[in-house]
Design an enzyme around this catalytic site. Structure first.
Site, PDB file in Angstrom:
ATOM      1  N   HIS A  54     -21.526 -33.739  -0.994  1.00  0.00           N
ATOM      2  CA  HIS A  54     -22.843 -33.823  -1.618  1.00  0.00           C
ATOM      3  C   HIS A  54     -22.741 -34.745  -2.831  1.00  0.00           C
ATOM      4  O   HIS A  54     -21.672 -34.869  -3.447  1.00  0.00           O
ATOM      5  CB  HIS A  54     -23.312 -32.443  -2.071  1.00  0.00           C
ATOM      6  CG  HIS A  54     -23.638 -31.512  -0.951  1.00  0.00           C
ATOM      7  ND1 HIS A  54     -24.364 -30.363  -1.148  1.00  0.00           N
ATOM      8  CD2 HIS A  54     -23.334 -31.551   0.374  1.00  0.00           C
ATOM      9  CE1 HIS A  54     -24.503 -29.739   0.007  1.00  0.00           C
ATOM     10  NE2 HIS A  54     -23.878 -30.432   0.948  1.00  0.00           N
ATOM     11  N   GLU A  56     -23.644 -34.376  -5.845  1.00  0.00           N
ATOM     12  CA  GLU A  56     -23.171 -33.708  -7.064  1.00  0.00           C
ATOM     13  C   GLU A  56     -21.644 -33.555  -7.067  1.00  0.00           C
ATOM     14  O   GLU A  56     -21.001 -33.788  -8.091  1.00  0.00           O
ATOM     15  CB  GLU A  56     -23.792 -32.306  -7.199  1.00  0.00           C
ATOM     16  CG  GLU A  56     -25.293 -32.309  -7.263  1.00  0.00           C
ATOM     17  CD  GLU A  56     -25.964 -32.078  -5.916  1.00  0.00           C
ATOM     18  OE1 GLU A  56     -26.992 -31.385  -5.905  1.00  0.00           O
ATOM     19  OE2 GLU A  56     -25.471 -32.595  -4.887  1.00  0.00           O
ATOM     20  N   CYS A  84     -27.568 -27.080  -4.422  1.00  0.00           N
ATOM     21  CA  CYS A  84     -27.311 -25.910  -3.586  1.00  0.00           C
ATOM     22  C   CYS A  84     -26.329 -24.996  -4.327  1.00  0.00           C
ATOM     23  O   CYS A  84     -25.806 -25.350  -5.390  1.00  0.00           O
ATOM     24  CB  CYS A  84     -26.740 -26.339  -2.235  1.00  0.00           C
ATOM     25  SG  CYS A  84     -25.057 -27.019  -2.324  1.00  0.00           S
ATOM     26  N   CYS A  87     -22.858 -26.632  -4.996  1.00  0.00           N
ATOM     27  CA  CYS A  87     -22.888 -27.611  -6.081  1.00  0.00           C
ATOM     28  C   CYS A  87     -23.133 -26.937  -7.427  1.00  0.00           C
ATOM     29  O   CYS A  87     -22.541 -27.334  -8.435  1.00  0.00           O
ATOM     30  CB  CYS A  87     -23.942 -28.670  -5.797  1.00  0.00           C
ATOM     31  SG  CYS A  87     -23.505 -29.719  -4.383  1.00  0.00           S
TER      32      CYS A  87
END
Length: 150
Positions: A54, A56, A84, A87
């Protein structure tokens, strides 16, 4: 004014991610005191065949490497979508000072929705959270991306 500049960088990363066929999410880590951008990234889940890739996570890794520290104290994270739970936990572990995000994620968010990681008693670090910055632009990118795939 700073909100606009750093979120625009994150949105640029989101657009690039979408062009690669990734969910269009982008992130930027900024050293708050100097306003220096330490790292920028967009999602690379499909490209790397890595469910943890992801934006992040990638930007936290790059900023930590740039600082040569696992802690991003004094740093702010700008991301185009509410993180999410995975993260959000990484943000807590990295000790990010402030989290700024654009679009809220009612289904997969882990900050204001879902797991609400920072509100759990087991969360050892809680960054300041500011959501909804440039929400319309980020939401448009996401809606368009998913509409094209239906």
């Amino acid at each position: 004014m700073m909100h606009k500049r750093f979120m625009e960088l994150a949105l640029h990363e989101a657009v690039a991610a979408g062009a690669r066929g990734e969910v269009p999410v982008g992130a930027v880590v900024v050293e708050a005191a100097t306003r220096t951008v330490l790292a920028q990234a967009g999602n690379r889940v499909e490209e790397l065949a890595d469910p943890t890739a992801h934006a992040e996570i990638l930007v936290i890794r790059a900023a930590a490497a740039a600082l040569r520290s696992p802690r991003l104290e004094g740093c702010d994270l700008w991301v185009t979508l509410e993180p999410c739970a995975m993260c959000a936990q990484a943000i807590a572990f990295a000790r990010v000072q402030r989290l700024y995000f654009a679009a809220y994620d009612l289904k997969g968010g882990g900050v204001e929705h879902g797991a609400r990681v920072f509100q759990q008693p087991t969360c050892h670090h809680r960054p300041e959270v500011i959501g909804g910055i440039n929400e319309e632009a980020a939401g448009f990118l996401l809606r368009r991306f998913f509409a094209e795939r239906r």
